[in-house]
Enzyme design. Structure first.
Site, PDB file in Angstrom:
ATOM      1  N   ASP A  36      -8.010  -5.247  -0.130  1.00 39.97           N
ATOM      2  CA  ASP A  36      -8.479  -6.228  -1.228  1.00 39.97           C
ATOM      3  C   ASP A  36      -7.905  -7.532  -0.885  1.00 39.97           C
ATOM      4  O   ASP A  36      -8.411  -8.494  -1.788  1.00 39.97           O
ATOM      5  CB  ASP A  36      -7.955  -5.748  -2.451  1.00 39.97           C
ATOM      6  CG  ASP A  36      -8.451  -4.318  -2.661  1.00 39.97           C
ATOM      7  OD1 ASP A  36      -7.773  -3.250  -2.916  1.00 39.97           O
ATOM      8  OD2 ASP A  36      -9.812  -4.102  -2.749  1.00 39.97           O
ATOM      9  N   HIS A  38       0.798  -0.980   0.139  1.00 41.79           N
ATOM     10  CA  HIS A  38      -0.127   0.086   0.059  1.00 41.79           C
ATOM     11  C   HIS A  38       0.928   1.142  -0.190  1.00 41.79           C
ATOM     12  O   HIS A  38       1.991   1.256   0.705  1.00 41.79           O
ATOM     13  CB  HIS A  38      -1.028   0.100   1.188  1.00 41.79           C
ATOM     14  CG  HIS A  38      -2.137   0.926   1.045  1.00 41.79           C
ATOM     15  ND1 HIS A  38      -1.920   2.382   1.080  1.00 41.79           N
ATOM     16  CD2 HIS A  38      -3.258   0.632   0.697  1.00 41.79           C
ATOM     17  CE1 HIS A  38      -3.234   2.858   0.981  1.00 41.79           C
ATOM     18  NE2 HIS A  38      -3.966   2.029   0.776  1.00 41.79           N
TER      19      HIS A  38
END
Ligand code: SDX
Length: 430
Positions: free
Chosen positions: A363, A306
């Site tokens: 996700d 991320h």
């Protein structure tokens, strides 16, 4: 408190004082707007250390794995609130009292229908169109139907457009799924919850009664909460930049949907499930970990890493718990969950991932939950778009509410040709 300043020493010039501006949390910022006068731009491709705006909506501390919406931790909202209450919080900056919430709830659930003429637009798509391709089209087309809420300088228009978008996204999304499998569109049922209404529009058929499964309804609502907003991510920044030109809200949200579709962003949940299926069994995990570490291999572990989180994504922690709850409640034993958990365990112990601070993001588990709920893979990112609509709209509103708002117009480091003389094509010999 006296204002702090950064001192910048530039070749052949007087030192420049750049104001340091403090927020309520997170990094302070250095106001560099005076650099232009000194003949410089800053250079930060991908905006890794650039604050594009001032915002009070969402705060992320990537090192500590903290995510706050208007000051409330995401884990508390996911456990104790519901999506429409989080929508009110994001849009208005505070939690509603009972009357305010009942009014907002009623407004949203009574704007769920779309213009019948808009339903005809779906017929222009091939049946095998990806639902995200349809969503980019039909959400942008809302601009052609709602002329009474396009004046972005009108506060009431902005409010009506916000409600319409939050209300209608599930309807448009479910229609994009129904169109792809040849089933008739299902009208919204305003007696149901926001999540329950979406599930019914997705899975009900005219020939039998449909009852909303409360386990799926709660899981769907929680997934909407977890994806509602996330500071200045790629799609939200897209919406802000489009909105800064004065484009209407429906066109701006269509731009956000387009940006979200990318596999590096909102498309990762669909890509992660494809990856888990490609891995297929626990004993093939080392092969894929090696590929993820190989600089010459473009393969990335989908659902990992991320831009901001260099610790656990707090949403992934809640999503993993939801994943186990849903699979247990539905008595589903999905071997992909075993692969995912083993992949997570191995990756989190691997020096490469530890050094680069790569953790599972929101996700990583969402695809397994959505698949267990019977949601088709092509709809995973569409569900992300439904949830993120309130975040996009909240940032769009915040930007337009701020005084002195101007069109966003970044500059560049130019490295192309200069001072060439044009010659006629007959005289050229490349
Ligand atoms: C979302 O911004 C948001 O807030 C987004 C989001 C939201 O709610 O809006 O949180 C939603 O988009 C989550 C992210 C979903 N995407 C994926 O899961 C795709 C896989 N992840 C990677 O593509 C990547 O981690 C990004 C895109 C998420 C972040 O990319 P960055 O910040 O540009 O980081 P990077 O690509 O520069 O990686 C830093 C290093 C690199 O190695 P070096 O060049 O330094 O040697 O880490 C490596 C990368 O090679 N790396 C990975 C990796 N992610 C980063 N290596 C293997 N697998 C990965 N997944």
């Amino acid at each position: 408190m006296t204002e702090q300043k950064a001192i910048l020493h530039l070749p052949g010039q007087e030192a420049i004082e750049l104001p340091i501006i403090k927020g309520t949390a997170g990094n302070d910022v250095i106001d560099i707007s005076s650099l232009g006068k000194a003949g410089y731009f800053t250079y930060d491709p991908g905006f890794l250390v650039t604050a594009s705006c001032e915002s009070a909506i969402t705060y992320i501390d990537g090192d500590k794995g903290i995510l706050l919406h208007r000051g409330y931790p995401i884990a508390q909202l996911a456990e104790k609130s519901d999506y429409l209450e989080v929508c009110y919080l994001l849009l208005n900056g505070r939690l509603p009292d009972k009357n305010e919430f009942d009014k907002f709830h009623s407004i949203v659930l009574h704007h769920t229908m779309i213009h019948e003429q808009l339903a005809k637009l779906y017929q222009g798509f091939r049946r095998d169109s990806h639902p995200m391709a349809i969503m980019v089209g039909v959400v942008g087309a809302l601009s052609a139907f709602y002329h009474d809420s396009l004046d972005i300088t009108n506060v009431k228009h902005r409010e009506v457009a916000a409600y319409r978008l939050i209300s209608k996204m599930p309807t448009l999304a479910a229609m994009s799924y129904k169109y792809s499998n040849g089933q008739p569109f299902v009208y919204p049922d305003n007696s149901l919850s926001y999540a329950g209404n979406f599930l019914k529009m997705m899975f009900a058929v005219p020939c039998e009664e449909y009852k909303v499964n409360p386990v799926l309804e709660r899981a769907m609502d929680k997934i909407f909460i977890l994806h509602a907003d996330h500071e200045q991510n790629a799609s939200t920044s897209t919406v802000r930049l489009a909105g800064s030109s004065g484009a209407n809200p429906f066109a701006c949200i269509a731009a956000g949907i387009a940006s979200l579709w990318g596999p590096a962003h909102g498309g990762a949940n669909e890509a992660c499930l494809v990856m888990l299926e490609e891995i297929a069994s626990v004993d093939r995990i080392p092969e894929f970990i090696a590929r993820a570490k190989d600089k010459d291999d473009p393969f990335r572990l989908m659902g990992f890493g991320h831009r901001v989180y260099k610790n656990h994504d707090p949403r992934a922690t809640v999503m993993r718990k939801t994943c186990h709850e849903v699979l247990n409640d539905l008595q589903i034993n999905d071997p992909l969950l075993d692969v995912a958990m083993e992949l997570e365990r191995i990756a989190l112990e691997d020096p490469y991932f530890i050094e680069k601070k790569l953790y599972p993001n929101v996700d990583f588990y969402s695809g397994i939950v959505l698949q267990a709920m019977g949601i088709p893979r092509s709809m995973f990112t569409v569900i992300f778009a439904i949830a993120r609509t309130v975040g996009w709209v909240s940032h769009w509103k915040e930007m337009l509410d701020q005084p002195g708002q101007r069109i966003g117009r970044p500059r560049q480091l130019y490295t192309g040709a200069v001072d060439l003389q044009f010659d006629h094509v007959d005289d050229r010999c490349n």
